[in-house]
Enzyme design. Structure first.
Site, PDB file in Angstrom:
ATOM      1  N   ASP A 134      -4.250 -23.440 -12.483  1.00  0.00           N
ATOM      2  CA  ASP A 134      -4.091 -23.872 -13.876  1.00  0.00           C
ATOM      3  C   ASP A 134      -2.747 -23.516 -14.484  1.00  0.00           C
ATOM      4  O   ASP A 134      -2.476 -23.867 -15.632  1.00  0.00           O
ATOM      5  CB  ASP A 134      -5.238 -23.343 -14.750  1.00  0.00           C
ATOM      6  CG  ASP A 134      -5.325 -21.827 -14.763  1.00  0.00           C
ATOM      7  OD1 ASP A 134      -4.405 -21.172 -14.244  1.00  0.00           O
ATOM      8  OD2 ASP A 134      -6.308 -21.292 -15.290  1.00  0.00           O
ATOM      9  N   SER A 152     -16.455 -33.821 -17.323  1.00  0.00           N
ATOM     10  CA  SER A 152     -15.817 -32.996 -18.347  1.00  0.00           C
ATOM     11  C   SER A 152     -16.790 -32.813 -19.500  1.00  0.00           C
ATOM     12  O   SER A 152     -17.110 -33.759 -20.211  1.00  0.00           O
ATOM     13  CB  SER A 152     -14.528 -33.674 -18.830  1.00  0.00           C
ATOM     14  OG  SER A 152     -13.808 -32.821 -19.673  1.00  0.00           O
ATOM     15  N   ILE A 158     -15.191 -28.290 -16.720  1.00  0.00           N
ATOM     16  CA  ILE A 158     -15.769 -29.187 -15.720  1.00  0.00           C
ATOM     17  C   ILE A 158     -17.146 -28.634 -15.360  1.00  0.00           C
ATOM     18  O   ILE A 158     -17.290 -27.452 -15.016  1.00  0.00           O
ATOM     19  CB  ILE A 158     -14.876 -29.260 -14.465  1.00  0.00           C
ATOM     20  CG1 ILE A 158     -13.630 -30.085 -14.769  1.00  0.00           C
ATOM     21  CG2 ILE A 158     -15.636 -29.867 -13.286  1.00  0.00           C
ATOM     22  CD1 ILE A 158     -13.876 -31.556 -15.072  1.00  0.00           C
ATOM     23  N   CYS A 214      -9.858 -20.801 -30.701  1.00  0.00           N
ATOM     24  CA  CYS A 214     -10.723 -20.415 -29.580  1.00  0.00           C
ATOM     25  C   CYS A 214     -10.597 -18.916 -29.295  1.00  0.00           C
ATOM     26  O   CYS A 214      -9.495 -18.400 -29.116  1.00  0.00           O
ATOM     27  CB  CYS A 214     -10.342 -21.217 -28.344  1.00  0.00           C
ATOM     28  SG  CYS A 214     -11.295 -20.797 -26.868  1.00  0.00           S
ATOM     29  N   ARG A 281       1.123   2.150 -16.449  1.00  0.00           N
ATOM     30  CA  ARG A 281       0.889   2.323 -15.016  1.00  0.00           C
ATOM     31  C   ARG A 281      -0.606   2.363 -14.705  1.00  0.00           C
ATOM     32  O   ARG A 281      -1.072   1.715 -13.766  1.00  0.00           O
ATOM     33  CB  ARG A 281       1.563   3.617 -14.540  1.00  0.00           C
ATOM     34  CG  ARG A 281       1.389   3.882 -13.059  1.00  0.00           C
ATOM     35  CD  ARG A 281       2.137   5.121 -12.622  1.00  0.00           C
ATOM     36  NE  ARG A 281       1.917   5.414 -11.222  1.00  0.00           N
ATOM     37  CZ  ARG A 281       2.475   6.429 -10.569  1.00  0.00           C
ATOM     38  NH1 ARG A 281       3.295   7.246 -11.214  1.00  0.00           N
ATOM     39  NH2 ARG A 281       2.221   6.627  -9.297  1.00  0.00           N
TER      40      ARG A 281
END
Length: 380
Positions: A134, A152, A158, A214, A281
């Site tokens: 993607d 879709s 999907i 979203c 880290r």
């Protein structure tokens, strides 16, 4: 070369290397998707993470010389976590979305696509490819839809008959002329559950998403989160699964085909308070292998603060005061101040007052004032 036979051989080989579904389509322009993307851009619904050039997103010939076909693949990922730890008082936990439970799917899919490329080259040395997940130019959902992987859905995912929408997608543009598969017809019908329950109303209508609203997008931003979205975030640290979990097509769908996709419960559903002080880290060592780490620790830490406020976790007040007082990043100081106001209590109030007298950043001061207002007796 018998390309029909080669196609069947590729399908059989794909099963051997852990590809759960494969489909073939033409390399024609995705005209309908182009219109949708133009509309998305006009309405300001794009997230900003996409390829900026719409033409490259829909026309394979602009990113590959002489494309003849596209091969789409899908890998199913788990929807349920085994031995998930419980969130309890003093040990509140956040959650990563299911797509970020195991190893970063970009690496997993690229591994499968590379193996597929090697196999095809062994059969046809002159074969050429451009594989992508993607982060590539093409819209993987449009490719998968036209290649018959699934339809879709109204939740902009999907949806496959076999695995629901719990699938990762990848594709491969090639110069080989394969017979295309039939696209799958929409099967959402009159069901509108995902649109109805979207926490922020980001699903404007079936198949159209305002990415700016979203939660999956919002959890990846790095600045201050708007107040209206903080109350919607819950304990989400990265991503959002609501539109998937309510989908009837996902009921009972839970597949554990790939060991690298199995979640470590302590990473997929981590304790919140330790995230506030984790070093770069430590974050990279613990979370660097999951896709939800790609934006670094800052969004995750900010979301952890909001989650602690969501729980009104009084045991986190000392930790939040420490962030508000000592963190060099204004977003963290300000969000911690807001969270302290949300949780409340004398200790929080005292710390907010003290910080208000020394803070110099205007945005942080605004958050402190929000916190103070929530502490007021008539704040509700």
């Amino acid at each position: 070369m018998d390309f029909d036979q080669l196609k069947q051989d590729i399908i059989e080989y794909s099963k051997e290397i852990g590809i759960d579904k494969i489909g073939f389509t033409t390399a024609n322009t995705f005209s309908e998707m182009k219109n949708r993307l133009i509309r998305q851009e006009m309405l300001g619904y794009q997230s900003g993470f996409e390829e900026k050039d719409i033409e490259k997103r829909v026309d394979p010939s602009l990113i590959f010389d002489g494309p003849k076909s596209i091969i789409a693949i899908a890998l199913a990922y788990p929807s349920r976590m085994k031995d998930a730890p419980q969130s309890k008082r003093g040990e509140r936990r956040g959650i990563f979305c299911r797509a970020s439970w195991g190893a970063d799917y970009h690496h997993v899919l690229r591994d499968r696509l590379a193996k597929l490329e090697d196999y095809i080259v062994s059969r046809i040395p002159e074969a050429r490819f451009k594989s992508m997940v993607d982060t590539g130019e093409l819209v993987d959902r449009a490719v998968a839809e036209r290649a018959g992987i699934g339809w879709s859905g109204k939740n902009c995912s999907i949806i496959t008959p076999e695995f629901g929408s719990y699938v990762y997608l990848g594709e491969m543009v090639t110069n080989l002329p394969f017979e295309p598969d039939e696209p799958m017809e929409d099967q959402c019908g009159t069901c509108n559950k995902c649109v109805d329950v979207c926490p922020t109303g980001a699903l404007i209508e079936g198949g159209q998403l305002d990415a700016q609203k979203c939660i999956a997008f919002l959890t990846q931003t790095k600045g201050f989160l708007a107040d209206e979205y903080r109350v919607k975030l819950g304990n989400r640290l990265y991503g959002c699964d609501t539109c998937q979990t309510v989908c009837p097509e996902n009921k009972g769908k839970d597949f554990h085909f790939h060991q690298e996709m199995e979640p470590d419960p302590e990473i997929a559903k981590p304790l919140l308070k330790p995230l506030l002080t984790i070093s770069n880290r430590e974050f990279k060592e613990k979370y660097g292998h999951v896709s939800g780490s790609w934006r670094g620790k800052k969004p995750i830490q900010r979301n952890a603060i909001i989650a602690l406020a969501h729980y009104k976790d009084e045991t986190a007040v000392e930790d939040l005061i420490n962030v508000m007082k000592n963190d060099v990043r204004p977003v963290m100081r300000g969000t911690a101040a807001w969270a302290l106001g949300k949780i409340g209590g004398a200790e929080a109030e005292k710390a907010l007052l003290a910080k208000q007298s020394v803070e110099t950043d205007d945005e942080v001061l605004a958050e402190i004032e929000k916190g103070m207002r929530m502490l007021a007796p008539d704040a509700g």
